[in-house]
Design a protein around this motif. Structure first.
Motif, mmCIF file in Angstrom:
data_model
loop_
_atom_site.group_PDB
_atom_site.id
_atom_site.type_symbol
_atom_site.label_atom_id
_atom_site.label_comp_id
_atom_site.label_asym_id
_atom_site.label_seq_id
_atom_site.Cartn_x
_atom_site.Cartn_y
_atom_site.Cartn_z
ATOM 1 N N THR A 1 0.825 -1.207 0.000
ATOM 2 C CA THR A 1 0.000 0.000 0.000
ATOM 3 C C THR A 1 0.860 1.257 0.000
ATOM 4 N N THR A 2 0.462 2.238 -0.797
ATOM 5 C CA THR A 2 1.052 3.574 -0.733
ATOM 6 C C THR A 2 -0.073 4.590 -0.566
ATOM 7 N N ASP A 3 0.292 5.817 -0.268
ATOM 8 C CA ASP A 3 -0.690 6.858 0.042
ATOM 9 C C ASP A 3 -0.485 8.045 -0.893
ATOM 10 N N HIS A 4 -1.208 8.013 -2.010
ATOM 11 C CA HIS A 4 -1.151 9.120 -2.964
ATOM 12 C C HIS A 4 -2.578 9.650 -3.133
ATOM 13 N N ARG A 5 -2.828 10.364 -4.178
ATOM 14 C CA ARG A 5 -4.147 10.979 -4.360
ATOM 15 C C ARG A 5 -5.060 10.146 -5.236
ATOM 16 N N THR A 6 -4.667 8.926 -5.484
ATOM 17 C CA THR A 6 -5.429 8.051 -6.370
ATOM 18 C C THR A 6 -5.115 6.610 -6.003
ATOM 19 N N ASP A 7 -5.712 5.659 -6.701
ATOM 20 C CA ASP A 7 -5.372 4.257 -6.464
ATOM 21 C C ASP A 7 -3.898 4.035 -6.799
ATOM 22 N N SER A 8 -3.150 3.514 -5.843
ATOM 23 C CA SER A 8 -1.716 3.371 -6.056
ATOM 24 C C SER A 8 -1.173 2.206 -5.243
ATOM 25 N N VAL A 9 -0.071 1.654 -5.718
ATOM 26 C CA VAL A 9 0.656 0.608 -4.997
ATOM 27 C C VAL A 9 2.144 0.843 -5.203
ATOM 28 N N GLY A 10 2.942 0.252 -4.325
ATOM 29 C CA GLY A 10 4.381 0.176 -4.525
ATOM 30 C C GLY A 10 4.762 -1.261 -4.807
ATOM 31 N N TYR A 11 6.016 -1.465 -5.199
ATOM 32 C CA TYR A 11 6.483 -2.803 -5.556
ATOM 33 C C TYR A 11 7.806 -3.117 -4.865
ATOM 34 N N ALA A 12 7.950 -4.368 -4.446
ATOM 35 C CA ALA A 12 9.191 -4.841 -3.832
ATOM 36 C C ALA A 12 9.662 -6.093 -4.556
#
Length: 309
Positions: free
Chosen positions: A136-147
């Motif tokens: 989960t990430t916290d931006h102004r839209t639907d977003s994700v991070g990757y590992a």
């Protein structure tokens, strides 16, 4: 074993003469991936010699500076007679938007293009020795991070001790290293734990895309070898960062320090720092004791194993 990051685009929303919009190329041995694809990504790939053999593109969110490079990339691959499929991973809810963008001008390609929605907390790619996970990430839209997380490696094989125990040089060494007990000519059984050390960690790269500081980022980056974090603004612009859904360099450093990462790459640099981004590095160094740098277009970073001996 190669694990190399090439920063293709390190600018925030507004590109500069020195920085292209967001895109990161990662090569792990024979595998190649893109994380985000800002406008002109295919040209950056040519300029910095990454090659075009990417199998997957991992999109953090559907803002233009992270996806406008997709149509050009797909058509460049097509012009080069690509036949292998390309999978574009996108956050849930934006598949149709991204498909419309990718195929805005001509929808026929000579190779399959798959657009796949992903959610935070998934393993989106599972390979023999590593996997790529979302968080989960916290931006102004639907977003994700990757590992990208490698599996643990085998422990070190103590050849000297194995010979002392009477294990003959040859196949029995490999069997022990693979976790199998072996029997010697005199009937003695040698167990793997007698000659093989504890498993050694693989390497981890974490890419946030655009985000405010978030607990999920900290958890995903726990002990990572490289954290590539949004650092759009210097510390004195913290209110602007909060308003726009981004992080300051100091906030990125705090996450990196709490997660205990080995190195922190600051990226998504605002155009206000086009002339000099050293302020971002200074701000981050106040809160993070490890290696920290402001990424720039064309920069290559080799991710080494945590234990280099």
């Amino acid at each position: 074993m190669t694990l190399q990051v090439t920063f293709l685009g390190t600018s925030a929303a507004v590109p500069t003469t020195e920085r292209n919009p967001s895109s990161v190329f990662v090569r792990r041995e024979g595998d190649a991936f893109l994380f985000d694809a800002g406008e002109g990504t295919q040209r950056q790939m040519m300029r910095y010699g990454t090659g075009f053999d990417v199998s997957d593109v991992f999109v953090t969110h559907a803002h233009g500076d992270h996806v406008f490079g997709l149509p050009g990339l797909v058509h460049t691959l097509d012009f080069n007679d690509r036949e292998d499929p390309l999978t574009i991973h996108v956050p849930r809810g934006v598949r149709e938007q991204v498909a419309d963008l990718v195929f805005a001008v001509g929808g026929d390609t000579g190779f399959p293009v798959r657009i796949r929605e992903v959610a935070a907390g998934e393993t989106v790619l599972d390979r023999e020795a590593y996997e790529i996970r979302t968080f989960t990430t916290d931006h102004r839209t639907d977003s994700v991070g990757y590992a990208l997380v490698e599996d643990d490696r085998k422990g070190r094989f103590d050849r000297e001790h194995a010979e002392e125990l009477g294990v003959p040089v040859g196949p029995k060494f490999s069997r022990l290293h693979d976790g199998q007990a072996v029997e010697l000519e005199d009937g003695t059984v040698v167990e793997p734990e007698q000659v093989v050390g504890d498993p050694r960690p693989g390497r981890t790269i974490v890419y946030t895309g655009d985000t405010r500081p978030h607990d999920a980022v900290r958890e995903a980056a726990d002990g990572a070898d490289l954290l590539i974090h949004d650092a759009t603004f210097a510390n004195d612009a913290n209110e602007r960062a909060a308003q726009t859904g981004h992080s300051t360099a100091g906030e990125a450093a705090k996450i990196a320090a709490e997660a205990g990462v080995r190195a922190l790459a600051l990226t998504h640099v605002s155009s206000r720092y086009a002339g000099d981004a050293r302020e971002l590095k200074r701000d981050a160094e106040k809160g993070f004791p490890g290696e920290v740098f402001v990424a720039h277009d064309g920069m290559e970073y080799d991710v080494t194993f945590p234990d280099t001996d």
